[in-house]
Design an enzyme around this catalytic site. Sequence first.
Site, PDB file in Angstrom:
ATOM      1  N   PRO A  65       0.840  -1.198   0.000  1.00  0.00           N
ATOM      2  CA  PRO A  65       0.000   0.000   0.000  1.00  0.00           C
ATOM      3  C   PRO A  65       0.874   1.246   0.000  1.00  0.00           C
ATOM      4  O   PRO A  65       1.958   1.251   0.597  1.00  0.00           O
ATOM      5  CB  PRO A  65      -0.808  -0.125   1.293  1.00  0.00           C
ATOM      6  CG  PRO A  65      -0.012  -1.037   2.162  1.00  0.00           C
ATOM      7  CD  PRO A  65       0.743  -1.954   1.242  1.00  0.00           C
ATOM      8  N   HIS A  66       0.437   2.261  -0.705  1.00  0.00           N
ATOM      9  CA  HIS A  66       1.234   3.484  -0.767  1.00  0.00           C
ATOM     10  C   HIS A  66       0.325   4.681  -1.012  1.00  0.00           C
ATOM     11  O   HIS A  66      -0.786   4.529  -1.514  1.00  0.00           O
ATOM     12  CB  HIS A  66       2.314   3.395  -1.852  1.00  0.00           C
ATOM     13  CG  HIS A  66       1.811   2.987  -3.195  1.00  0.00           C
ATOM     14  ND1 HIS A  66       1.546   1.672  -3.520  1.00  0.00           N
ATOM     15  CD2 HIS A  66       1.504   3.707  -4.287  1.00  0.00           C
ATOM     16  CE1 HIS A  66       1.110   1.608  -4.768  1.00  0.00           C
ATOM     17  NE2 HIS A  66       1.060   2.828  -5.254  1.00  0.00           N
ATOM     18  N   ALA A  67       0.827   5.847  -0.627  1.00  0.00           N
ATOM     19  CA  ALA A  67       0.032   7.067  -0.771  1.00  0.00           C
ATOM     20  C   ALA A  67       0.951   8.274  -0.741  1.00  0.00           C
ATOM     21  O   ALA A  67       2.058   8.224  -0.208  1.00  0.00           O
ATOM     22  CB  ALA A  67      -0.984   7.172   0.367  1.00  0.00           C
TER      23      ALA A  67
END
Length: 154
Positions: A65-67
């Site tokens: 997951p990344h943001a």
Amino acid sequence: MTFGTLLTPEAVKVVTSASSKKRLFHEIGDLAQGAYDLNAALVVESLIAREALGPTGVGHGVALPHARIDGISDVIGAFVLLDKPIDFDAVDRQPVDIAFALFAPEEAGVEHLKALALVSRTLRDPAICTKLRANPDASTLYAILNEAKPAQAA
């Protein structure tokens, strides 16, 4: 770029209570708040928004997951080992027990991609994942990640 530049020891955790992707994102938000003084709610909201674009479960029990997070200056990460795998809508439909979350500045370009490539290459190595899964201690997990030598991209 190395894991030492992406990750602090405080951003590594073994999680025993996550029963869903959303619960895992809350754990990651709390971890990022404790390790980097990020706003946990903003982290969770950003991860959920990115996940809505497409699942970040890359297969073999691994999720990335990344943001993008407003207000940070460098790409940073958080590593979570789950004691019980959870459904993550991964490409291979396998449950996830290893999650490496990356957070990048809003304007990050190539650094974000380099970090994602480093983490992806490293966690595609079955030997490294086996070592991680066999060591449910945060300081040992941190050491394994820092010693990992990812395969070079072709």
